[in-house]
Design a protein around this motif. Structure first.
Motif: not given
Length: 237
Positions: A166-174
């Motif tokens: 993922y390129t989104s930090s939000k999804w990477l955190h999940r």
């Protein structure tokens, strides 16, 4: 990815000793910052352009032809160089040439047997690339075969970055939980691998200096004589 690689490189290079260490390519990674050798250099295929941050590059050269003397380096680090090279095996041959006997090489690469590898393959068909299009992922088994042909023995390695691409930090955190789970349950499917290998030279023995030279002592000769026995008239001694 950069954080994981930097932490592993710091741990792996901290206890490698010698005189000359070289990082080839990818100046964004400070592969030698934890190493304690006296001479450490960074080289690349090009100099920074106007507006780019100065990275401390001392030499620019063709990666397939290293401008260094044979057996002159103790450590060479290749962070994501082979997968972007037209002749990756030729680069390894050059690295083997410039390393001293028992010198070490550390290689960072993308693992094709990972979620990132699947995303890269899908991106080539759809046109939506996650990583640079010209990146040719090299499997760890293939890399080990190349190193074995060059008499370089792999003695250490790590896999990391198990989260989906993922390129989104939000999804990477999940999906951060996958880092610990992947390291335990499916360690060979990490997106990144780091391999450390040692150059072996057959028939070489490391010996200390000869402070004194002693002549080989020959056995002392002992003269031998034949004992003459007299016989009586009967022919008996």
């Amino acid at each position: 990815m950069l954080e994981w690689e930097q932490a592993r490189l710091d741990a792996m290079t901290a206890d490698i000793f010698g005189f000359n260490a070289m990082q080839i390519g990818v100046p964004q990674i400070k592969a030698l910052q934890a190493n304690r050798m006296r001479h450490k250099w960074l080289t690349d295929s090009r100099l920074p352009e106007a507006g780019e941050a100065q990275s401390g590059i001392v030499v620019t050269h063709d990666f397939a032809e290293l401008p260094f003397a044979s057996q002159s380096l103790d450590l060479v680090v290749l962070p994501h160089v082979l997968e972007f090279a037209a002749e990756p095996h030729q680069i390894l041959r050059e690295v083997e040439r410039v390393l001293i006997p028992e010198g070490q090489v550390i290689i960072c690469g993308f693992n094709p047997a990972s979620l990132w590898g699947v995303r890269q393959t899908a991106g080539r068909m759809s046109g939506a690339h996650f990583l640079p299009q010209n990146a040719e992922f090299i499997s760890l088994l293939r890399l080990k075969d190349w190193l074995k042909l060059l008499n370089m023995e792999v003695n250490r390695g790590h896999f990391g970055c198990y989260a989906p691409p993922y390129t989104s930090s939000k999804w990477l955190h999940r999906f951060a939980f996958m880092e610990k789970a992947g390291n335990r349950w499916w360690p060979y499917f990490g997106a990144i691998y780091i391999v450390q290998a040692v150059k072996r030279v057959k028939g070489m023995h490391l010996v200390g200096p000869a402070f004194s030279k002693q002549a080989i002592k020959a056995a002392r000769g002992v003269p031998a004589t034949n004992k003459i026995h007299k016989t009586d008239q009967a022919g008996i001694e």
